[in-house]
Scaffold this motif. Structure first.
Motif, short mmCIF file in Angstrom:
data_model
loop_
_atom_site.label_atom_id
_atom_site.label_comp_id
_atom_site.label_asym_id
_atom_site.label_seq_id
_atom_site.Cartn_x
_atom_site.Cartn_y
_atom_site.Cartn_z
N ASN A 24 0.62 -1.35 0.08
CA ASN A 24 -0.27 -0.03 -0.08
C ASN A 24 0.78 1.36 -0.11
O ASN A 24 1.57 0.84 1.11
CB ASN A 24 -1.10 -0.05 1.66
N PRO A 25 0.28 2.57 -1.13
CA PRO A 25 1.58 3.09 -1.09
C PRO A 25 1.72 4.28 0.25
O PRO A 25 2.49 4.36 0.53
CB PRO A 25 1.06 4.03 -2.81
N GLU A 26 0.42 4.50 0.96
CA GLU A 26 0.20 4.89 2.05
C GLU A 26 1.28 4.90 3.24
O GLU A 26 1.72 5.31 3.69
CB GLU A 26 -1.55 5.87 2.12
N LEU A 27 1.01 2.87 3.17
CA LEU A 27 2.00 2.80 4.53
C LEU A 27 3.34 2.58 4.35
O LEU A 27 4.29 2.67 5.10
CB LEU A 27 1.43 1.13 5.00
N VAL A 28 4.03 2.18 2.81
CA VAL A 28 4.98 2.36 2.69
C VAL A 28 6.28 2.53 2.95
O VAL A 28 6.92 2.84 3.04
CB VAL A 28 5.52 1.55 0.66
N VAL A 29 5.60 4.47 2.69
CA VAL A 29 5.76 5.30 2.69
C VAL A 29 6.78 5.84 4.99
O VAL A 29 6.85 6.40 5.01
CB VAL A 29 5.52 6.88 2.44
N LEU A 30 5.36 4.58 5.63
CA LEU A 30 5.63 4.77 7.13
C LEU A 30 7.53 4.04 7.39
O LEU A 30 7.81 4.58 8.86
CB LEU A 30 4.80 4.02 7.71
N TRP A 31 8.23 3.41 6.47
CA TRP A 31 9.52 2.28 6.52
C TRP A 31 9.99 2.38 5.47
O TRP A 31 11.52 2.12 6.22
CB TRP A 31 8.61 0.97 7.37
N PHE A 32 9.65 2.74 4.94
CA PHE A 32 10.97 1.96 3.62
C PHE A 32 10.80 3.84 2.60
O PHE A 32 12.31 4.17 3.27
CB PHE A 32 10.20 1.55 2.59
N PRO A 33 10.01 4.42 1.65
CA PRO A 33 10.82 5.58 1.11
C PRO A 33 9.99 6.29 2.00
O PRO A 33 9.27 6.23 2.21
CB PRO A 33 10.91 5.66 -0.66
N GLU A 34 10.53 7.76 1.42
CA GLU A 34 9.71 8.71 2.71
C GLU A 34 8.42 9.01 1.30
O GLU A 34 7.48 9.58 2.24
CB GLU A 34 10.77 10.00 2.26
N THR A 35 8.75 8.97 0.26
CA THR A 35 7.84 9.57 -0.60
C THR A 35 7.90 8.42 -1.40
O THR A 35 8.38 7.94 -1.77
CB THR A 35 8.11 11.27 -1.27
N LEU A 36 6.63 9.02 -2.33
CA LEU A 36 6.47 8.22 -3.62
C LEU A 36 5.73 8.13 -4.49
O LEU A 36 4.61 9.52 -4.55
CB LEU A 36 5.44 6.92 -2.75
N GLU A 37 6.11 8.16 -5.87
CA GLU A 37 5.26 9.42 -6.67
C GLU A 37 5.41 7.99 -7.93
O GLU A 37 5.64 6.97 -8.21
CB GLU A 37 6.61 10.00 -7.16
N GLY A 38 3.92 8.55 -9.01
CA GLY A 38 2.94 7.40 -9.74
C GLY A 38 2.48 6.42 -8.84
O GLY A 38 2.34 6.51 -8.07
N ASP A 39 1.98 5.52 -10.06
CA ASP A 39 1.40 4.53 -9.63
C ASP A 39 2.14 3.23 -8.99
O ASP A 39 3.12 2.37 -9.44
CB ASP A 39 0.04 4.27 -10.80
N TYR A 40 1.97 2.71 -8.21
CA TYR A 40 2.22 1.44 -7.58
C TYR A 40 1.15 1.06 -8.04
O TYR A 40 1.04 -0.24 -6.45
CB TYR A 40 2.53 2.34 -5.99
N MET A 41 1.85 0.18 -8.75
CA MET A 41 1.45 -1.50 -9.26
C MET A 41 1.58 -1.78 -10.62
O MET A 41 3.26 -1.61 -10.77
CB MET A 41 -0.25 -0.27 -9.93
N VAL A 42 1.17 -2.99 -10.20
CA VAL A 42 2.35 -4.04 -11.45
C VAL A 42 2.40 -3.30 -12.79
O VAL A 42 0.99 -3.14 -13.27
CB VAL A 42 1.43 -5.69 -11.11
N GLY A 43 3.64 -3.24 -12.83
CA GLY A 43 3.84 -2.99 -14.32
C GLY A 43 4.41 -1.71 -14.71
O GLY A 43 4.18 -1.16 -15.57
N GLU A 44 3.45 -1.08 -13.99
CA GLU A 44 4.24 0.11 -13.07
C GLU A 44 5.43 0.93 -13.07
O GLU A 44 6.30 0.04 -12.58
CB GLU A 44 3.53 1.56 -12.57
N GLN A 45 6.12 1.83 -12.68
CA GLN A 45 7.57 2.39 -12.51
C GLN A 45 6.84 3.37 -12.03
O GLN A 45 6.36 4.64 -12.03
CB GLN A 45 8.26 2.56 -13.42
N THR A 46 7.79 3.21 -10.42
CA THR A 46 7.34 4.96 -9.50
C THR A 46 8.59 5.08 -9.20
O THR A 46 9.69 4.65 -9.01
CB THR A 46 6.77 3.46 -8.18
N ILE A 47 8.98 6.67 -8.07
CA ILE A 47 9.50 6.98 -7.91
C ILE A 47 9.91 6.75 -6.22
O ILE A 47 8.42 7.46 -5.71
CB ILE A 47 10.67 8.35 -8.17
N PHE A 48 10.78 6.23 -5.79
CA PHE A 48 11.24 5.96 -4.43
C PHE A 48 12.32 7.80 -4.29
O PHE A 48 13.11 7.85 -4.62
CB PHE A 48 11.30 5.35 -3.58
N GLY A 49 11.01 7.92 -3.38
CA GLY A 49 12.05 9.30 -3.23
C GLY A 49 12.46 9.14 -1.44
O GLY A 49 12.23 8.79 -0.24
#
Lengths: 147, 106
Positions: A24-49
């Motif tokens: 879940n993009p809203e939860l993963v930023v609580l422990w791993f990247p600080e921010t997340l840009e783009g669709d966090y979905m299979v086949g998509e490219q997201t940017i971890f900040g």
């Protein structure tokens, strides 16, 4: 050389909760990247900040609710933003296995290091890499916030 | 484990002998290295290839010959790189554990 990193951890939580924290993009930023840009979905490219330490593109490879989530990225401190699939990358996999009620084993596997050029690994050290320090700082924030 | 790869690569008397020769310092060509190993040139070539695959040695073409060079630097760099990523994952997984086990959240 070693192609695979594998780490396991026992977590006393439900597999749904653990999976959500990873997928879940809203939860993963609580422990791993600080921010997340783009669709966090299979086949998509997201940017971890990672705050001031830069951004890293991540290609979401697969997601099977409550047991498996994987993505490809360029590891180390050589933050790469662009088409991950066009460069040497590694596959990061999370596997969640329910051992008992409210108790799961999470296995992290990162593989593909054999494909990384030596110069790349070298550069990762020459650069003043902030990944490690960043994680420590994040953990510190987390503990303080929960006290 | 990288160590396991090294031990595996060295876990053969012929390969161990090849490495021993290389540690004496002077660069060897494949032909020189294959001498007096008690196996065919073809066999020696195969063993050298195993060492190349494990990143223990590098091959450097030189004219019509190929030089075999002991490559400890690559090994050390790779080991450091992997060790660093391993500790990062260790920290991240602990952060995930803290978050998901925290009863005050969710």
């Amino acid at each position: 050389m070693q192609d695979v990193i594998q780490r396991e951890i026992i977590i006393h939580a439900t597999k749904e909760r653990i999976y959500d924290s990873i997928a879940n993009p809203e939860l993963v930023v609580l422990w791993f990247p600080e921010t997340l840009e783009g669709d966090y979905m299979v086949g998509e490219q997201t940017i971890f900040g990672f705050g001031e330490h830069g951004k890293t593109s991540v290609y979401i490879a697969d997601a099977k609710p409550y047991e498996y989530f994987s993505y490809r990225w360029v590891p180390g401190s050589q933050h790469f933003v662009g088409d991950v699939l066009s460069v040497a990358n590694t596959l990061v996999e999370f596997r969640i296995e329910e051992l008992a009620d409210n108790c799961c084993k999470v296995t992290l596997t990162e593989s593909g290091f054999n494909h990384l050029p030596r110069e790349f690994m070298e550069a990762s050290f020459q650069q003043n890499s902030g990944g490690w320090e960043f994680m420590i700082a994040r953990l510190g924030d987390y503990f303080t916030a929960n006290k | 484990m990288i160590e396991a790869d090294i031990y595996k690569a060295l876990g053969d008397p012929i390969r161990l002998e090849i490495i021993k020769r290389l540690t004496r310092g002077s660069p060897y060509t494949i032909t020189e290295l294959s001498d007096n190993l008690g196996i065919s040139r073809q066999g020696a070539r195969k063993q050298i290839q195993v060492l190349v695959s494990s990143n223990l040695v590098q091959l450097k073409p030189q004219g019509r010959e190929t030089q075999v060079i002991l490559d400890t630097a690559t090994l050390q760099i790779a080991r450091k790189f992997i060790a660093k990523l391993e500790s990062q994952w260790e920290l991240r997984l602990h952060a995930l554990k803290r978050l998901t086990e925290d009863k005050t959240q969710n």
